[in-house]
Scaffold this active site. Sequence first.
Site, mmCIF file in Angstrom:
data_model
loop_
_atom_site.group_PDB
_atom_site.id
_atom_site.type_symbol
_atom_site.label_atom_id
_atom_site.label_comp_id
_atom_site.label_asym_id
_atom_site.label_seq_id
_atom_site.Cartn_x
_atom_site.Cartn_y
_atom_site.Cartn_z
ATOM 1 N N LYS A 128 -3.070 -5.254 6.406
ATOM 2 C CA LYS A 128 -4.005 -4.991 7.495
ATOM 3 C C LYS A 128 -4.800 -6.230 7.919
ATOM 4 O O LYS A 128 -5.404 -6.244 8.995
ATOM 5 C CB LYS A 128 -4.957 -3.849 7.120
ATOM 6 C CG LYS A 128 -4.280 -2.547 6.792
ATOM 7 C CD LYS A 128 -3.293 -2.062 7.840
ATOM 8 C CE LYS A 128 -3.931 -1.428 9.029
ATOM 9 N NZ LYS A 128 -2.960 -0.650 9.847
ATOM 10 N N SER B 194 2.209 3.010 -1.490
ATOM 11 C CA SER B 194 3.045 3.007 -0.279
ATOM 12 C C SER B 194 4.159 1.969 -0.378
ATOM 13 O O SER B 194 5.193 2.094 0.283
ATOM 14 C CB SER B 194 2.206 2.792 0.987
ATOM 15 O OG SER B 194 1.740 1.470 1.071
#
Length: 355
Positions: free
Chosen positions: A54, A281
Site C-alpha cells: 500500500k 493474503s
Amino acid sequence: MTRPSNPCDVASTTQSLFEMIGNTPLLAITFSHRKSVRTIYAKAEHLNLTGSIKDRMALHILLRAYRAGRLRPGDTIMEATSGNTGIAFAAIGKAMGHAVVIYMPDWMSLERVKLIESYGAKVIPVSREAGGFLGSIRMTQHQADCRKDVYLPQQFANYSNCEAHALTTGPEILEQLRLQGLKPAAFVAGVGTGGTIMGISQSLRRHFPHIKTFPVEPAESPTLSTGHKVGTHRIQGISDEFIPQILKLESLDEILSVSDGDSILMAQKLASSLGLGVGISSGCNFLAAVMAQDRLPQDSVVVTIFCDDNKKYLSTDLFRKELIRDTYLSSDIELLDFRVIGRLGAVQVHNRFIA
Ligand code: PMP
C-alpha cells in the site's frame, strides 16, 4: 529528510520516499506439487517502507493530489481502511508534514492500530453496529463535508490507486521477467480495493494482450462472486464489504476462491520453510497462483504478490496452530527454494509514479 513547508519541499521529500518504496525484488519460488516441480513468481511487496504494497498507492495518490492542488500544506489526510493503507498514509502523510486520521473497523489486528498510532496518526475505531467498513467511509465523507482542510484519498474510488501499480509494480514485473527471458502467462491477486489487480493487469496486458488475470477472494466470504458481503474471513486486507468502484471484474478472468485456513497454513509454510515472513493474503495469493497455473499449459509463468509482512499479525491466527483439512491445497505443496530476481537499476525505473 526534513518536514516540508511547501509543495516544492514535498517534491523533494517524495523523491526521498521513492528510494524506499517500490522497486522490490521478484522472487522465483520453487515447490513440488503432486510429484511435479514448479515455480511461482511473487513480487516481494513486504519489503516496502512500511512493510506493505500500500505504500506505492499512498505515495502516488498524495503526489497526484498535490499536483492537482487538492492536497495543500496543512491539510489533514483522512482515510477509511482495514490497516495497511492506514499505516502507509500515516507514515507517508507524516513524512510529507500532514496530520493523518484513520477510520478503521474495530476488529482489525491490534498491531495495525498501534503501528498507525506510532506514526503520530489518530485511529478512530468503528464498530459493526456503527457500520464497520462502510460506516468508516461515511464518517470520513462527513468530516470532509464539514471541514475545508480535509483531504480524502478514497482508495476504493480513486483511480490513482490503480495508476500507482500501472506505472510502477507492473512495469517492474515486466522488466524483471524480461531480464530473465520470461513472459508472463497469468497474474493473480487478492482483491481489497482492486488497485493492485487492476493496475498491474493493465500494465501487463499492454505487452501481453492474452495474459490471464485472476482476482482472488476468500472462500468463506465470496463478496466478488455474490456482489455483496457474505460471511466472515481471516484474510485481512482482501474482500471488504462491497465491490469497489475501481474494480472492473468484466475486464478480468475467473475469480479464484481460497480458504482462509489454507492461506494461514501456506503463509506459515513460507516463513518456516523458506524464511519468507509474509502475511495471510500472501499465503492466499500463492495458493491462488498454484490454482491458476493448474489451469494453464505446463511451466506457464504465473506472477503474484506478497502483499505484506507477518509482523502485524502477531495477535492473530497466523501465529497459532491451524487445523489442516483434507480439502486444503497447502498440504500438497512442499516449498523447495527461492531465487531473487533483484531490484532494477535507476534507468530501468525512470518512469516511476508520475508518468
Ligand atoms: N493484502 C493485504 C494484506 C492488503 O492490505 C491489501 C490492501 N487492502 C490487499 C491484499 C489487496 O490490495 P488491493 O487493495 O490493491 O486490492
